[in-house]
Design an enzyme around this catalytic site. Structure first.
Site, PDB file in Angstrom:
ATOM      1  N   LYS A 121       7.735 -12.413   2.025  1.00 60.70           N
ATOM      2  CA  LYS A 121       7.435 -12.894   0.443  1.00 60.70           C
ATOM      3  C   LYS A 121       8.721 -12.576  -0.333  1.00 60.70           C
ATOM      4  O   LYS A 121       9.456 -13.138  -1.190  1.00 60.70           O
ATOM      5  CB  LYS A 121       6.777 -11.897  -0.480  1.00 60.70           C
ATOM      6  CG  LYS A 121       4.730 -11.399  -0.139  1.00 60.70           C
ATOM      7  CD  LYS A 121       5.045 -10.703  -0.564  1.00 60.70           C
ATOM      8  CE  LYS A 121       4.937  -8.934  -0.007  1.00 60.70           C
ATOM      9  NZ  LYS A 121       4.418  -8.572   1.548  1.00 60.70           N
ATOM     10  N   ARG A 149      -1.082  -4.932  -5.793  1.00 53.70           N
ATOM     11  CA  ARG A 149      -1.867  -5.227  -4.573  1.00 53.70           C
ATOM     12  C   ARG A 149      -2.614  -4.838  -4.035  1.00 53.70           C
ATOM     13  O   ARG A 149      -3.542  -4.436  -3.282  1.00 53.70           O
ATOM     14  CB  ARG A 149      -1.007  -4.079  -3.678  1.00 53.70           C
ATOM     15  CG  ARG A 149       0.812  -5.275  -2.755  1.00 53.70           C
ATOM     16  CD  ARG A 149       1.084  -3.207  -1.938  1.00 53.70           C
ATOM     17  NE  ARG A 149       1.869  -3.389  -1.091  1.00 53.70           N
ATOM     18  CZ  ARG A 149       2.748  -4.611  -0.811  1.00 53.70           C
ATOM     19  NH1 ARG A 149       3.623  -4.311  -2.002  1.00 53.70           N
ATOM     20  NH2 ARG A 149       4.100  -3.883   0.074  1.00 53.70           N
ATOM     21  N   ARG A 173      12.785  -6.535  11.747  1.00 50.12           N
ATOM     22  CA  ARG A 173      13.693  -6.490  10.357  1.00 50.12           C
ATOM     23  C   ARG A 173      15.063  -5.204  10.554  1.00 50.12           C
ATOM     24  O   ARG A 173      14.739  -4.005  10.736  1.00 50.12           O
ATOM     25  CB  ARG A 173      12.476  -6.214   9.368  1.00 50.12           C
ATOM     26  CG  ARG A 173      13.601  -6.479   7.831  1.00 50.12           C
ATOM     27  CD  ARG A 173      12.493  -6.990   6.947  1.00 50.12           C
ATOM     28  NE  ARG A 173      11.364  -6.085   6.784  1.00 50.12           N
ATOM     29  CZ  ARG A 173      10.575  -5.803   6.211  1.00 50.12           C
ATOM     30  NH1 ARG A 173      10.409  -7.006   4.881  1.00 50.12           N
ATOM     31  NH2 ARG A 173       9.988  -5.199   5.944  1.00 50.12           N
ATOM     32  N   ARG A 208      14.523   0.330   8.216  1.00 50.57           N
ATOM     33  CA  ARG A 208      13.514   0.528   7.146  1.00 50.57           C
ATOM     34  C   ARG A 208      12.299   1.309   7.277  1.00 50.57           C
ATOM     35  O   ARG A 208      11.864   1.725   9.283  1.00 50.57           O
ATOM     36  CB  ARG A 208      12.143  -0.174   5.781  1.00 50.57           C
ATOM     37  CG  ARG A 208      13.521  -0.687   5.177  1.00 50.57           C
ATOM     38  CD  ARG A 208      12.823  -2.367   4.319  1.00 50.57           C
ATOM     39  NE  ARG A 208      11.114  -1.495   4.123  1.00 50.57           N
ATOM     40  CZ  ARG A 208      10.604  -2.350   2.927  1.00 50.57           C
ATOM     41  NH1 ARG A 208      11.265  -4.050   2.837  1.00 50.57           N
ATOM     42  NH2 ARG A 208       9.073  -2.438   3.067  1.00 50.57           N
ATOM     43  N   ARG A 212       0.861  -0.258   7.134  1.00 49.90           N
ATOM     44  CA  ARG A 212       0.338  -0.899   6.550  1.00 49.90           C
ATOM     45  C   ARG A 212       0.104  -2.130   6.449  1.00 49.90           C
ATOM     46  O   ARG A 212      -0.783  -2.654   5.811  1.00 49.90           O
ATOM     47  CB  ARG A 212       1.996  -1.390   6.232  1.00 49.90           C
ATOM     48  CG  ARG A 212       2.925  -0.263   5.178  1.00 49.90           C
ATOM     49  CD  ARG A 212       4.124  -0.991   5.402  1.00 49.90           C
ATOM     50  NE  ARG A 212       4.765  -2.013   4.965  1.00 49.90           N
ATOM     51  CZ  ARG A 212       6.007  -2.682   5.504  1.00 49.90           C
ATOM     52  NH1 ARG A 212       6.408  -2.099   6.797  1.00 49.90           N
ATOM     53  NH2 ARG A 212       6.456  -3.685   4.736  1.00 49.90           N
TER      54      ARG A 212
HETATM   55  P1  AMP Z   1       7.227  -4.081   0.151  1.00 49.88           P
HETATM   56  O1  AMP Z   1       9.015  -4.124  -0.473  1.00 49.88           O
HETATM   57  O2  AMP Z   1       6.676  -4.676  -0.934  1.00 49.88           O
HETATM   58  O3  AMP Z   1       6.929  -4.119   0.768  1.00 49.88           O
HETATM   59  O4  AMP Z   1       6.980  -2.208  -0.459  1.00 49.88           O
HETATM   60  C1  AMP Z   1       7.339  -1.607   0.283  1.00 49.88           C
HETATM   61  C2  AMP Z   1       6.188   0.014  -0.077  1.00 49.88           C
HETATM   62  O5  AMP Z   1       6.128   0.431  -1.412  1.00 49.88           O
HETATM   63  C3  AMP Z   1       4.756  -0.479   0.152  1.00 49.88           C
HETATM   64  O6  AMP Z   1       4.407  -0.183   1.693  1.00 49.88           O
HETATM   65  C4  AMP Z   1       4.052   0.798  -1.101  1.00 49.88           C
HETATM   66  O7  AMP Z   1       4.274   1.888  -0.270  1.00 49.88           O
HETATM   67  C5  AMP Z   1       4.792   0.893  -1.731  1.00 49.88           C
HETATM   68  N1  AMP Z   1       4.326  -1.001  -3.189  1.00 49.88           N
HETATM   69  C6  AMP Z   1       5.411  -1.335  -3.456  1.00 49.88           C
HETATM   70  N2  AMP Z   1       4.388  -2.194  -4.268  1.00 49.88           N
HETATM   71  C7  AMP Z   1       3.188  -1.692  -4.346  1.00 49.88           C
HETATM   72  C8  AMP Z   1       2.007  -2.035  -5.444  1.00 49.88           C
HETATM   73  N3  AMP Z   1       1.612  -3.091  -5.726  1.00 49.88           N
HETATM   74  N4  AMP Z   1       1.308  -0.592  -5.101  1.00 49.88           N
HETATM   75  C9  AMP Z   1       1.591   0.085  -4.351  1.00 49.88           C
HETATM   76  N5  AMP Z   1       2.472   0.768  -3.666  1.00 49.88           N
HETATM   77  C10 AMP Z   1       2.998  -0.151  -3.778  1.00 49.88           C
END
Ligand code: AMP
Length: 213
Positions: A13, A87, A126, A159, A170
């Site tokens: 994404k 999400r 990554r 990360r 996740r």
């Molecule tokens: P991402 O970079 O999109 O993979 O997001 C990293 C982390 O941020 C996720 O694993 C969640 O812990 C938190 N996060 C990001 N977007 C959301 C969302 N829409 N709802 C809840 N937690 C989020």
């Protein structure tokens, strides 16, 4: 046109959003990026979110809904990509309410489909730049010099949520909370499923076809 990119963690994404920003001029709203920036700046939100994120769990719906409301409002009328939000079905419902009030809508909800084995390989390899956020992969797209970002010379790192335990969590959270969004957007008639396998450019080409259709 406003689009939503969703899919499991590691589906690409963020990578595809960066291409869509560069080539198609979209504004990019990534709740993950907003939260990571809050953590880096040690804001109250960042301090609250760090532990949850590192464990691979979801930040509360209320927090992320507030962040997205603010981000969309600040964009005024620019077309945007939502990446990593919604999400949960509650977030989808609240997004619809928010957009209706703003007289806006999501035109395409693009689901990036990638099998679990590939996701684990992508996430565990990554590496991300601490300074500019550019993303690399130790096998598929390594930096020229180990640990140094090709784009800005910053330091790359893994990360905390890309470590094995968090990846498993996740993926589990994704299945339970986010996968049901496919049905939600199917019922609304905006769902488009595309394969997230292949090179960055191949996947981008598929998304572009969807945007043109
Ligand atoms: P991402 O970079 O999109 O993979 O997001 C990293 C982390 O941020 C996720 O694993 C969640 O812990 C938190 N996060 C990001 N977007 C959301 C969302 N829409 N709802 C809840 N937690 C989020």
């Amino acid at each position: 046109m406003n689009i939503l990119l969703f899919g499991p963690p590691g589906a690409g994404k963020g990578t595809q959003s960066a291409l869509l920003v560069e080539k198609n001029g979209f504004a990019h709203i990534s709740t993950g990026d907003i939260l990571r920036s809050a953590i880096k700046n040690q804001t109250a939100l960042g301090l609250k979110a760090k532990e949850v994120i590192d464990k691979g769990e979801l930040v509360s719906d209320e927090i992320v809904i507030g962040l997205v409301d603010e981000a969309i409002t600040n964009l005024k009328n620019k077309s945007f990509i939502l990446d990593g939000f919604p999400r949960t079905v509650i977030q989808s419902e609240r997004l619809d309410e928010m957009l209706t009030k703003m007289d806006k809508k999501i035109d395409k909800s693009i689901f990036l489909d990638v099998e679990t084995d590939f996701l684990i390989k992508r996430l565990s390899g990554r590496r991300v730049c601490k300074s500019c956020g550019a993303s690399f992969h130790i096998e598929a797209n390594p930096t020229q010099s180990e640990g140094v970002c090709d784009k800005c010379g910053g330091e790359t790192y893994q990360r905390a949520d890309d470590e094995a335990d968090s990846i498993a969590k996740r993926l589990d959270v994704y299945e339970k909370s986010t996968a049901p969004l496919k049905d939600y957007y199917q019922a609304q008639g905006s769902l488009v499923k595309i394969s997230g396998l292949g090179s960055m450019d191949e996947v981008y080409g598929r998304i572009n076809e969807v945007l043109k259709a």
